[in-house]
Design a protein around this motif. Structure first.
Motif, PDB file in Angstrom:
ATOM      1  N   GLU A  14       0.804  -1.218   0.000  1.00  0.00           N
ATOM      2  CA  GLU A  14       0.000   0.000   0.000  1.00  0.00           C
ATOM      3  C   GLU A  14       0.842   1.276   0.000  1.00  0.00           C
ATOM      4  OE1 GLU A  14      -2.826  -0.185   3.156  1.00  0.00           O
ATOM      5  OE2 GLU A  14      -3.804  -1.997   2.394  1.00  0.00           O
ATOM      6  N   HIS A  15       2.147   1.133  -0.119  1.00  0.00           N
ATOM      7  CA  HIS A  15       2.999   2.326  -0.166  1.00  0.00           C
ATOM      8  C   HIS A  15       2.785   3.041  -1.508  1.00  0.00           C
ATOM      9  CE1 HIS A  15       6.615   4.837  -0.289  1.00  0.00           C
ATOM     10  NE2 HIS A  15       6.701   4.658   1.027  1.00  0.00           N
ATOM     11  N   PRO A  16       2.745   4.379  -1.509  1.00  0.00           N
ATOM     12  CA  PRO A  16       2.527   5.112  -2.769  1.00  0.00           C
ATOM     13  C   PRO A  16       3.505   4.745  -3.877  1.00  0.00           C
ATOM     14  CG  PRO A  16       2.282   6.587  -0.904  1.00  0.00           C
ATOM     15  CD  PRO A  16       2.750   5.277  -0.341  1.00  0.00           C
ATOM     16  N   ASP A  17       4.779   4.487  -3.527  1.00  0.00           N
ATOM     17  CA  ASP A  17       5.757   4.106  -4.555  1.00  0.00           C
ATOM     18  C   ASP A  17       5.397   2.757  -5.174  1.00  0.00           C
ATOM     19  OD1 ASP A  17       7.104   6.414  -4.107  1.00  0.00           O
ATOM     20  OD2 ASP A  17       8.813   5.511  -3.064  1.00  0.00           O
ATOM     21  N   THR A  18       4.933   1.833  -4.351  1.00  0.00           N
ATOM     22  CA  THR A  18       4.524   0.519  -4.855  1.00  0.00           C
ATOM     23  C   THR A  18       3.331   0.655  -5.795  1.00  0.00           C
ATOM     24  OG1 THR A  18       5.249  -0.490  -2.772  1.00  0.00           O
ATOM     25  CG2 THR A  18       3.819  -1.805  -4.190  1.00  0.00           C
ATOM     26  N   ILE A  19       2.375   1.469  -5.386  1.00  0.00           N
ATOM     27  CA  ILE A  19       1.179   1.677  -6.215  1.00  0.00           C
ATOM     28  C   ILE A  19       1.561   2.323  -7.543  1.00  0.00           C
ATOM     29  CG2 ILE A  19      -1.036   2.868  -6.351  1.00  0.00           C
ATOM     30  CD1 ILE A  19      -1.178   2.666  -3.279  1.00  0.00           C
ATOM     31  N   SER A  20       2.491   3.280  -7.497  1.00  0.00           N
ATOM     32  CA  SER A  20       2.934   3.950  -8.718  1.00  0.00           C
ATOM     33  C   SER A  20       3.584   2.965  -9.682  1.00  0.00           C
ATOM     34  CB  SER A  20       3.915   5.069  -8.368  1.00  0.00           C
ATOM     35  OG  SER A  20       4.411   5.693  -9.531  1.00  0.00           O
ATOM     36  N   ILE A  21       4.402   2.058  -9.151  1.00  0.00           N
ATOM     37  CA  ILE A  21       5.055   1.057  -9.998  1.00  0.00           C
ATOM     38  C   ILE A  21       4.016   0.115 -10.600  1.00  0.00           C
ATOM     39  CG2 ILE A  21       6.611  -0.937  -9.973  1.00  0.00           C
ATOM     40  CD1 ILE A  21       8.251   0.604  -7.849  1.00  0.00           C
ATOM     41  N   MET A  22       3.019  -0.269  -9.812  1.00  0.00           N
ATOM     42  CA  MET A  22       1.943  -1.120 -10.336  1.00  0.00           C
ATOM     43  C   MET A  22       1.212  -0.424 -11.481  1.00  0.00           C
ATOM     44  SD  MET A  22       0.144  -2.809  -6.970  1.00  0.00           S
ATOM     45  CE  MET A  22      -1.078  -3.659  -7.981  1.00  0.00           C
TER      46      MET A  22
END
Length: 254
Positions: A14-22
């Motif tokens: 749920e980290h914003p960086d993870t979401i951005s990569i997804m």
């Protein structure tokens, strides 16, 4: 995919960086034509954005737009329309009616309505978009010309060919001025106007414009390009309607 797995492990899902990569990965998958898989990923991204960022966050609205675009690619226009209506309502509330992203959402929704054959609704929305874009960006801005072109296409579908012709003449004149004679969008405008003139049985004018299109396409694309061959076939058809059957046959043999 390795980067996504690593970020999920280190930062959490749920980290914003993870979401951005997804989100970026989903876009890449879609660009590869794997729209089913992209849609699944975009749905996951959207659910995370709504949870982490909230339903009105600009990134969440972008995620909704991305998913709607993929649904459109899959031919799921009804689902795409429902999402686009939600996006538009939220953007009008959060960003304002005249914000560029709001106008883009209106244009996207109008396109989806057009795809479903809802031409009356599409026309209404396209007129609203065009009025706002002209006000915000001016009459010669590329987005204004795109809006005029889209509206003209819908008018043609509604049988309003005379009004479509007037608008397409304006678009063509402005694109020639702003983009140049050999720009692909200028050529597209010439083709669109040619088709409208054909619908109005203005075959002499259609022939003149079709010859211009053919000359430019042959110069830019070469004599064997599919678009050149299509234009030759269109011109041959027009010549036949003008009772110039020998010329039409000669072109068809070529």
């Amino acid at each position: 995919m390795q980067l996504l797995t690593s970020r999920q492990k280190v930062l959490g899902p749920e980290h914003p960086d993870t979401i951005s990569i997804m989100s970026n990965l989903a876009r890449t998958v879609g660009q590869q034509g794997r729209h089913d898989r992209a849609g699944v990923m975009q749905q996951q991204v959207l659910e995370l954005m709504q949870k982490v960022l909230g339903p009105e966050h600009p990134s969440t609205l972008t995620g909704m737009n991305n998913l709607a675009g993929t649904l459109g690619q899959l031919g799921k226009f009804s689902e795409a329309e429902a999402i686009q209506r939600q996006v538009l309502e939220l953007q009008q509330k959060v960003q304002g009616v005249e914000h560029p992203l709001t106008l883009l959402s209106m244009s996207n929704l109008a396109s989806t309505l057009h795809q479903q054959g809802k031409f009356v609704e599409a026309e209404t929305m396209q007129r609203q978009v065009l009025e706002l874009v002209q006000k915000a960006l001016g009459p010669e801005h590329p987005l204004t010309l795109t809006g005029m072109n889209n509206l003209a296409g819908t008018l043609g579908q509604l049988g309003k060919h005379a009004e479509a012709e007037t608008m397409q003449q304006q678009v063509l004149g402005l694109r020639r001025k702003v983009l140049g004679l050999e720009h692909p969008e200028t050529l597209a405008s010439m083709c669109n106007l040619s088709e409208t003139l054909r619908q109005l049985n203005k075959f002499a004018e259609t022939e003149d414009l079709q010859r211009q299109v053919l000359d430019l396409q042959q110069k830019m694309l070469g004599p064997a390009h599919p678009l050149v061959l299509r234009s030759m076939n269109n011109l041959a058809w027009i010549l036949g309607r003008l009772d110039r059957h020998i010329e039409a046959e000669t072109m068809q043999r070529q």
